[in-house]
Design a protein around this motif. Structure first.
Motif, short mmCIF file in Angstrom:
data_model
loop_
_atom_site.label_atom_id
_atom_site.label_comp_id
_atom_site.label_asym_id
_atom_site.label_seq_id
_atom_site.Cartn_x
_atom_site.Cartn_y
_atom_site.Cartn_z
N PHE A 193 -6.87 3.41 3.94
CA PHE A 193 -5.80 3.91 3.07
C PHE A 193 -5.95 5.41 2.82
CE2 PHE A 193 -3.63 4.44 -1.06
CZ PHE A 193 -2.37 3.98 -0.68
N LEU A 238 2.38 7.28 -4.30
CA LEU A 238 1.60 6.23 -3.64
C LEU A 238 0.23 6.06 -4.29
CD1 LEU A 238 2.40 6.89 0.14
CD2 LEU A 238 2.99 4.85 -1.19
N GLN A 239 -0.43 7.18 -4.57
CA GLN A 239 -1.74 7.13 -5.22
C GLN A 239 -1.64 6.44 -6.57
OE1 GLN A 239 -2.59 11.42 -4.85
NE2 GLN A 239 -4.49 10.84 -3.85
N VAL A 282 -1.10 2.54 -6.20
CA VAL A 282 -2.26 1.75 -5.74
C VAL A 282 -3.45 1.89 -6.69
CG1 VAL A 282 -1.57 1.85 -3.32
CG2 VAL A 282 -3.08 3.62 -4.25
N TYR A 283 -3.48 2.93 -7.53
CA TYR A 283 -4.57 3.07 -8.50
C TYR A 283 -4.38 2.16 -9.71
CZ TYR A 283 -6.08 7.44 -6.22
OH TYR A 283 -6.53 8.38 -5.33
N TRP A 293 -6.67 -5.86 -3.73
CA TRP A 293 -5.50 -5.35 -4.46
C TRP A 293 -5.91 -4.53 -5.69
CZ3 TRP A 293 -2.91 -7.94 -8.98
CH2 TRP A 293 -1.77 -7.24 -9.37
N SER A 335 -9.04 -1.39 -4.16
CA SER A 335 -8.99 -0.58 -2.93
C SER A 335 -8.40 0.80 -3.19
CB SER A 335 -8.20 -1.31 -1.84
OG SER A 335 -6.87 -1.55 -2.27
N GLY A 336 -7.38 0.89 -4.05
CA GLY A 336 -6.78 2.18 -4.36
C GLY A 336 -7.76 3.11 -5.04
#
Length: 297
Positions: free
Chosen positions: A90, A106-107, A110-111, A167, A170-171
């Motif tokens: 990623f 996007l960051q 996913v964070y 899920w 990973s961010g």
């Protein structure tokens, strides 16, 4: 003392971290003596009788221990194989996004799951996987497939545990790799372009080798927690229907140690986990230094 006076601001900033590790990491090591005692909460360390390695013998002779250890090892292995590379991939993909606005969005997306507790994550996943109202089973029903009670079948529990971890975390794990990617010299890419290298070849020849030391360090830290998958992560999903494949050492310690109050026995299990983690880190560090010259120490 000269260094202390010269860098007193840095030492002052690091003081809370030092106090934290002393209070919650080093001082509790004294409690490891409970693994060699028949600990009595009223008699304390000095009054409890010593039993040598009896707690460890009990641990290895317990009929269900090997099954629980196998569950822990397999789930840890799946997490290492499938979850560990995701933040790297990623981060590489985010590094290719040229629009700063899209990259920040996007960051952020996913964070966000990282800041949710496992109770909330568990509630969300239980709702998604519900056999009656869950979106997954509704989609299956649209294709004429009978609803599946995912949390009621032992064959799905390991996939659910690893998948929800991917899920959730990973961010957040990409932060380290994005920081490493920021240190790559742009002139290397320009030279590669002149030589005719496309983005894929640049990634293979420049990006990945440059961040390889960071990947190595993170991997060594990861294998140190191989048997420490996390109690909360499993406890919110485990039940009597999937326990045979989902029960791990952490949930077993909770039942036996806190509920049944067998403190010495569960301390022995915790010490066993720590020794295995230490051996894995030492072995992995040795192999890493021989293979790439990089290591933790």
């Amino acid at each position: 003392m000269n260094n202390l006076r010269r860098y007193k601001a840095l030492y002052l900033i690091s003081l809370p971290g030092i106090i934290f590790f002393i209070m919650f990491k080093y001082l509790p090591l004294a409690g490891s003596v409970m693994a060699f005692q028949e600990y009595n909460i009223f008699k304390g360390f000095t009054g409890s009788p010593w039993v040598g390695l009896d707690q460890f013998r009990r641990m290895f002779t317990y009929p269900e221990f090997l099954r629980i250890l196998e569950n822990t090892a397999l789930i840890g292995l799946y997490d290492m194989v499938f979850a560990f590379p995701i933040p790297i991939i990623f981060a590489l993909l985010l590094n290719e996004v040229r629009k700063a606005v899209y990259k920040r969005i996007l960051q952020t997306v996913v964070y966000l799951p990282h800041f949710l507790s496992w109770i909330i994550i568990g509630g969300i996943m239980i709702g998604i996987l519900s056999p009656t109202t869950g979106i997954v089973n509704q989609a299956l029903n649209a294709f004429g497939i009978e609803p599946i009670y995912f949390l009621g079948e032992e064959s799905y529990i390991r996939i659910i545990l690893v998948g929800t971890g991917v899920w959730k975390d990973s961010g957040w794990g990409t932060i380290v790799y994005l920081a490493a990617l920021a240190s790559v010299n742009p002139e290397l890419y320009e030279a590669a372009k002149i030589d005719g290298a496309n983005r894929w070849k640049q990634t293979l020849s420049i990006t990945i080798p440059t961040i390889l030391p960071t990947i190595t360090i993170m991997f060594l830290l990861h294998i140190g927690n191989f048997l420490d998958f996390g109690f909360e992560r499993v406890f919110v999903f485990i039940n009597s229907l999937n326990e045979s494949r989902g029960d791990i050492l952490d949930t077993y310690i909770y039942r036996v140690g806190l509920i049944d109050q067998q403190y010495s026995y569960t301390t022995a299990i915790g010490l066993f986990k720590s020794v295995i983690g230490l051996l894995l880190v030492m072995g992995g560090n040795t192999l890493s230094k021989k293979a790439s010259g990089e290591g933790l120490y």
